[in-house]
Design an enzyme around this catalytic site. Sequence first.
Site, PDB file in Angstrom:
ATOM      1  N   CYS A 138      -5.630   5.011  -3.828  1.00  0.00           N
ATOM      2  CA  CYS A 138      -5.881   3.656  -3.332  1.00  0.00           C
ATOM      3  C   CYS A 138      -7.070   2.978  -3.998  1.00  0.00           C
ATOM      4  CB  CYS A 138      -6.116   3.676  -1.825  1.00  0.00           C
ATOM      5  SG  CYS A 138      -4.673   4.109  -0.846  1.00  0.00           S
ATOM      6  N   ASP A 183       0.837  -1.196   0.000  1.00  0.00           N
ATOM      7  CA  ASP A 183       0.000   0.000   0.000  1.00  0.00           C
ATOM      8  C   ASP A 183       0.875   1.251   0.000  1.00  0.00           C
ATOM      9  OD1 ASP A 183      -2.089   1.727   0.159  1.00  0.00           O
ATOM     10  OD2 ASP A 183      -2.933   0.930   2.022  1.00  0.00           O
ATOM     11  N   ASP A 184       0.866   1.981  -1.085  1.00  0.00           N
ATOM     12  CA  ASP A 184       1.624   3.248  -1.200  1.00  0.00           C
ATOM     13  C   ASP A 184       3.132   3.030  -1.238  1.00  0.00           C
ATOM     14  OD1 ASP A 184      -0.938   4.141  -0.670  1.00  0.00           O
ATOM     15  OD2 ASP A 184      -0.327   5.679   0.763  1.00  0.00           O
ATOM     16  N   ASP A 202      -0.336  -0.662  -4.876  1.00  0.00           N
ATOM     17  CA  ASP A 202      -1.550  -0.076  -5.458  1.00  0.00           C
ATOM     18  C   ASP A 202      -1.257   1.255  -6.132  1.00  0.00           C
ATOM     19  OD1 ASP A 202      -1.185   1.380  -3.110  1.00  0.00           O
ATOM     20  OD2 ASP A 202      -3.293   1.290  -2.499  1.00  0.00           O
ATOM     21  N   HIS A 203      -0.214   1.936  -5.726  1.00  0.00           N
ATOM     22  CA  HIS A 203       0.288   3.128  -6.399  1.00  0.00           C
ATOM     23  C   HIS A 203       1.584   3.524  -5.711  1.00  0.00           C
ATOM     24  CE1 HIS A 203      -1.089   5.527  -2.981  1.00  0.00           C
ATOM     25  NE2 HIS A 203      -2.197   4.810  -3.043  1.00  0.00           N
TER      26      HIS A 203
END
Length: 500
Positions: free
Chosen positions: A83, A47-48, A306-307
């Site tokens: 997200c 995540d991130d 996710d990014h």
Amino acid sequence: MAGRLLLFLCVSVTLGHAHFPPGQRLKPRIQRDRRNIRPNIILILTDDQDLELGSMQAMNKTRRIMEEGGTSFSNAFVTTPMCCPSRSSMLTGKYVHNHNTYTNNENCSSPSWQRQHEPRTFGVYLNNTGYRTAFFGKYLNEYNGSYVPAGWREWLGLVKNSRFYNYTLSRNGVREKHGAQYPQDYLTDLITSESIRYFRSSKRIYPHRPVLMVLSHAAPHGPEDSAPQYSNAFPNASYNYAPNPDKHWIMRYTGAMRPIHMEFTNVLQRKRLQTLLSVDDSMEKLYNMLVETGELENTYIIYTSDHGYHIGQFGLVKGENVRIFTGSTGSNGSTGSTVLNIDLAPTILDIAGLDTPTDMDGKSILTLLDTDKPLLLLVIVYRQFCWTLCVCCVTVGPFCACTSANNNTYWCLRTINETHNFLFCEFATGFLEYFDLNTDPYQLINGVSSLDRTVLNQLHVQLMELRGCRGHKQCNPRTRSVEPGTTPTQLHSYTTTQAV
Ligand SMILES: [Ca+2]
């Protein structure tokens, strides 16, 4: 060099088909015999996670596993750097304009999403063809734990956004609260142990059934709680470049970070890296489990985020990215082929021997590897609410930059091929940006004023077409020429601009 990077958003995607003795490097499998048993597929999602800030360099175990037996994509992007929109794209293989989840709230895990799009995720398709499907960890930001999404036989979904302690899970529809004790409650470790237990159990009971697992970690997202043993790891790191008078309004009104900001970003980066060490441990445990069960040779491991994330680039203290950066890092097994988050679902289906459904916008990465034809065009659609930078509340022409999220709505066209490597963006305000990344890799000079009008029109038309495309046939056009007609050097008219 790192200190001069612009905002970036990048995803490190690695396909691992690791069937190699220690120390021996084998090329990834690009031809599969679908007559044989279908492979297991394990998606590791963080995540991130940043790329250019060096997070993968901190994950020695993961790098060793993925680099020795896999392929890393140096041009991997998410189409919407946020997200829930990005996760929705990964699940469905669709651009944001086709699943309509534009923010972390708007349509995120909504009844409409559940009705229209959740029944068409890669989990559903593989479940329907006999895969043993299991999901562990963060799903969609607004997932409330009231139901088990279609397609997952085993479900351990995190309610709401990322946390490491004091969270609630839905265990196959039953809510399960967790506290703050290490190691039993630490989410990264729980995802690891539960997924390994499921895999072993599934192979014991159904030895010939392939397994699809998603391990969706909270790391390195806030609140950045590390495991106790890693709470003192890593030195400082940060970026700081500003002002940027030729960029869009946020960048123009952002100054360089002050010392207090630098102190904050240094701490933040350390804490983020510390959380990733537990993901690194997870990868090693997963790998060892595959070796022990004899399943390694028939398992694809995909690692991605996710990014991306920026800390300090161009004076922006922190946040999800507003532009995608083309990374050039990579292992010996890297490829420059452009891959997107919307390619994930078609790729997973392809690994399972399934064709891409007509309504998926992405295309299989395996096809790219097989043909070695790079995907040349992509569009990035992004809409963002007013964020922390807006507290300055400046007035820009008719707009109040603070109060209208539309000021920061933009669409970008990214083109990479043998001759061109550029980013063209249109903002909702009418502002245009153009960066030739061959000559200006850190996007320091907005070159839109140097473009021929014919070229600008071509870029605008391409962008408009992709903004409305539906399905992989429309959304993956072959690149048309963007040569600037009678002024072929126009695209490189600012080649002499200095690298700052
Ligand atoms: Ca995220």
